[in-house]
Scaffold this motif. Sequence first.
Motif, PDB file in Angstrom:
ATOM      1  N   ASP A  33       0.821  -1.212   0.000  1.00 39.63           N
ATOM      2  CA  ASP A  33       0.000   0.000   0.000  1.00 39.63           C
ATOM      3  C   ASP A  33       0.856   1.264   0.000  1.00 39.63           C
ATOM      4  N   TYR A  34       2.129   1.120   0.338  1.00 44.47           N
ATOM      5  CA  TYR A  34       3.037   2.268   0.344  1.00 44.47           C
ATOM      6  C   TYR A  34       3.912   2.311  -0.910  1.00 44.47           C
ATOM      7  N   LYS A  35       3.663   1.394  -1.835  1.00 42.86           N
ATOM      8  CA  LYS A  35       4.436   1.392  -3.077  1.00 42.86           C
ATOM      9  C   LYS A  35       4.255   2.714  -3.823  1.00 42.86           C
ATOM     10  N   ASP A  36       5.343   3.228  -4.352  1.00 43.76           N
ATOM     11  CA  ASP A  36       5.370   4.494  -5.086  1.00 43.76           C
ATOM     12  C   ASP A  36       5.137   5.703  -4.178  1.00 43.76           C
ATOM     13  N   LYS A  37       5.247   5.503  -2.867  1.00 42.29           N
ATOM     14  CA  LYS A  37       5.123   6.599  -1.916  1.00 42.29           C
ATOM     15  C   LYS A  37       6.404   6.732  -1.098  1.00 42.29           C
ATOM     16  N   VAL A  38       6.708   7.953  -0.718  1.00 41.71           N
ATOM     17  CA  VAL A  38       7.745   8.201   0.284  1.00 41.71           C
ATOM     18  C   VAL A  38       7.047   8.181   1.635  1.00 41.71           C
ATOM     19  N   TYR A  39       7.573   7.411   2.592  1.00 45.67           N
ATOM     20  CA  TYR A  39       6.889   7.377   3.887  1.00 45.67           C
ATOM     21  C   TYR A  39       7.850   7.261   5.057  1.00 45.67           C
ATOM     22  N   VAL A  40       7.320   7.700   6.196  1.00 48.48           N
ATOM     23  CA  VAL A  40       8.047   7.626   7.469  1.00 48.48           C
ATOM     24  C   VAL A  40       7.438   6.506   8.286  1.00 48.48           C
ATOM     25  N   ILE A  41       8.276   5.773   8.970  1.00 43.83           N
ATOM     26  CA  ILE A  41       7.780   4.689   9.819  1.00 43.83           C
ATOM     27  C   ILE A  41       8.269   4.885  11.246  1.00 43.83           C
ATOM     28  N   GLU A  42       7.385   4.612  12.192  1.00 43.51           N
ATOM     29  CA  GLU A  42       7.714   4.714  13.612  1.00 43.51           C
ATOM     30  C   GLU A  42       7.069   3.557  14.365  1.00 43.51           C
ATOM     31  N   PHE A  43       7.566   3.311  15.573  1.00 39.26           N
ATOM     32  CA  PHE A  43       6.986   2.308  16.471  1.00 39.26           C
ATOM     33  C   PHE A  43       6.649   3.019  17.777  1.00 39.26           C
TER      34      PHE A  43
ATOM     35  N   TYR B  90       0.300  17.637   3.724  1.00 39.98           N
ATOM     36  CA  TYR B  90      -1.127  17.326   3.687  1.00 39.98           C
ATOM     37  C   TYR B  90      -1.676  17.464   2.267  1.00 39.98           C
ATOM     38  N   GLY B  91      -2.391  16.448   1.840  1.00 34.50           N
ATOM     39  CA  GLY B  91      -2.947  16.458   0.492  1.00 34.50           C
ATOM     40  C   GLY B  91      -2.034  15.850  -0.556  1.00 34.50           C
ATOM     41  N   ASN B  92      -0.777  15.592  -0.187  1.00 33.96           N
ATOM     42  CA  ASN B  92       0.163  14.962  -1.122  1.00 33.96           C
ATOM     43  C   ASN B  92       0.013  13.449  -1.012  1.00 33.96           C
ATOM     44  N   MET B  93      -0.596  12.843  -2.011  1.00 27.95           N
ATOM     45  CA  MET B  93      -0.889  11.421  -1.951  1.00 27.95           C
ATOM     46  C   MET B  93       0.327  10.555  -2.281  1.00 27.95           C
ATOM     47  N   ASP B  94       1.445  11.195  -2.589  1.00 24.88           N
ATOM     48  CA  ASP B  94       2.694  10.450  -2.796  1.00 24.88           C
ATOM     49  C   ASP B  94       3.494  10.323  -1.504  1.00 24.88           C
ATOM     50  N   PHE B  95       2.891  10.762  -0.399  1.00 22.19           N
ATOM     51  CA  PHE B  95       3.548  10.701   0.908  1.00 22.19           C
ATOM     52  C   PHE B  95       2.659   9.940   1.884  1.00 22.19           C
ATOM     53  N   GLY B  96       3.295   9.274   2.861  1.00 19.64           N
ATOM     54  CA  GLY B  96       2.539   8.563   3.877  1.00 19.64           C
ATOM     55  C   GLY B  96       3.321   8.379   5.165  1.00 19.64           C
TER      56      GLY B  96
ATOM     57  N   GLU C 231      -8.007  10.675  16.287  1.00 20.41           N
ATOM     58  CA  GLU C 231      -8.886  11.835  16.435  1.00 20.41           C
ATOM     59  C   GLU C 231      -8.316  12.823  17.442  1.00 20.41           C
ATOM     60  N   GLU C 232      -7.724  12.308  18.513  1.00 17.63           N
ATOM     61  CA  GLU C 232      -7.151  13.177  19.541  1.00 17.63           C
ATOM     62  C   GLU C 232      -6.018  14.037  18.986  1.00 17.63           C
ATOM     63  N   TYR C 233      -5.185  13.447  18.132  1.00 26.22           N
ATOM     64  CA  TYR C 233      -4.021  14.164  17.604  1.00 26.22           C
ATOM     65  C   TYR C 233      -4.273  14.792  16.227  1.00 26.22           C
ATOM     66  N   LYS C 234      -5.527  14.718  15.772  1.00 26.63           N
ATOM     67  CA  LYS C 234      -5.883  15.297  14.465  1.00 26.63           C
ATOM     68  C   LYS C 234      -5.055  14.696  13.326  1.00 26.63           C
ATOM     69  N   ILE C 235      -4.964  13.376  13.380  1.00 25.96           N
ATOM     70  CA  ILE C 235      -4.320  12.626  12.306  1.00 25.96           C
ATOM     71  C   ILE C 235      -5.346  12.441  11.202  1.00 25.96           C
ATOM     72  N   LYS C 236      -5.097  13.062  10.048  1.00 28.51           N
ATOM     73  CA  LYS C 236      -6.119  13.079   9.002  1.00 28.51           C
ATOM     74  C   LYS C 236      -5.593  12.828   7.595  1.00 28.51           C
ATOM     75  N   HIS C 237      -4.277  12.702   7.448  1.00 26.42           N
ATOM     76  CA  HIS C 237      -3.751  12.380   6.117  1.00 26.42           C
ATOM     77  C   HIS C 237      -4.229  10.988   5.721  1.00 26.42           C
ATOM     78  N   ALA C 238      -4.716  10.857   4.505  1.00 24.31           N
ATOM     79  CA  ALA C 238      -5.286   9.585   4.054  1.00 24.31           C
ATOM     80  C   ALA C 238      -4.273   8.446   4.079  1.00 24.31           C
TER      81      ALA C 238
ATOM     82  N   GLN D  13      10.154   5.404  -2.579  1.00 23.49           N
ATOM     83  CA  GLN D  13       9.040   4.889  -3.379  1.00 23.49           C
ATOM     84  C   GLN D  13       9.185   3.419  -3.742  1.00 23.49           C
ATOM     85  N   GLU D  14      10.404   2.914  -3.702  1.00 22.38           N
ATOM     86  CA  GLU D  14      10.636   1.509  -4.054  1.00 22.38           C
ATOM     87  C   GLU D  14      10.779   0.612  -2.822  1.00 22.38           C
ATOM     88  N   GLY D  15      10.569   1.198  -1.648  1.00 21.17           N
ATOM     89  CA  GLY D  15      10.619   0.409  -0.427  1.00 21.17           C
ATOM     90  C   GLY D  15      11.989   0.303   0.200  1.00 21.17           C
TER      91      GLY D  15
END
Length: 224
Positions: A62-72, A96-102, A123-130, A175-177
Amino acid sequence: MKKYSYVGISLVVLIFGIWVVNEYNSRNESEELGYIIVNGEKKKVPNFELINQDKETITNADYKDKVYVIEFFFVNCPSICPVMTSNLVEVQNEFYGNMDFGIASITINPEFDTPEILKEYAEEYKIKHANWHLLTGDQNEIYNLSNKGFNIYAAEDENAPGGFEHSGYFALVDQEGYIRSRHDQFGNPIIFYRGSVPHDEQNPLEGEEPQIDILIKDIKSLLE
């Protein structure tokens, strides 16, 4: 005497100029994102399959072709997690609104952090990016993903705040994982970003400077 003084001053200026150029080049090189090489191969995010706050199955695909940050993290964390989440909200707002990011926020306390709990947290932290998924699932899979897949330490520890110990690091994936990394002036990888230091920290401890601006800059670099 003046002749020798002028020669000496000129020499100092020349040496200083060379140092400035070298330092400038070193810093520029350190900002170029490289790869983490393990056994001669670029390190890639392992396959995973987890459930998000909307009860949807989310995999690494689901994150293919996206730049994303991961945390635990975990919801009831009384120490660094609120800072980490607040920092990521700033990152979210920047893209926000950039669908190439996650963002992938994976709980290390899946027994308690159900999709319903994660939804309330979002909801508490206003996490709303798709593309910001708060993920839960099998604990063994999550700990293998954290400790072996990303080398971001996480463990149960009854003596740690909230009963779990973790590092507070963020990792950046392209984007390539592939996990991407800056390098220091000696060419050593700086793999993670310190997510547990407040972005607006005025008097950080030595070695604990905020790095969210650096993370945002590197995300933009990968998105170009």
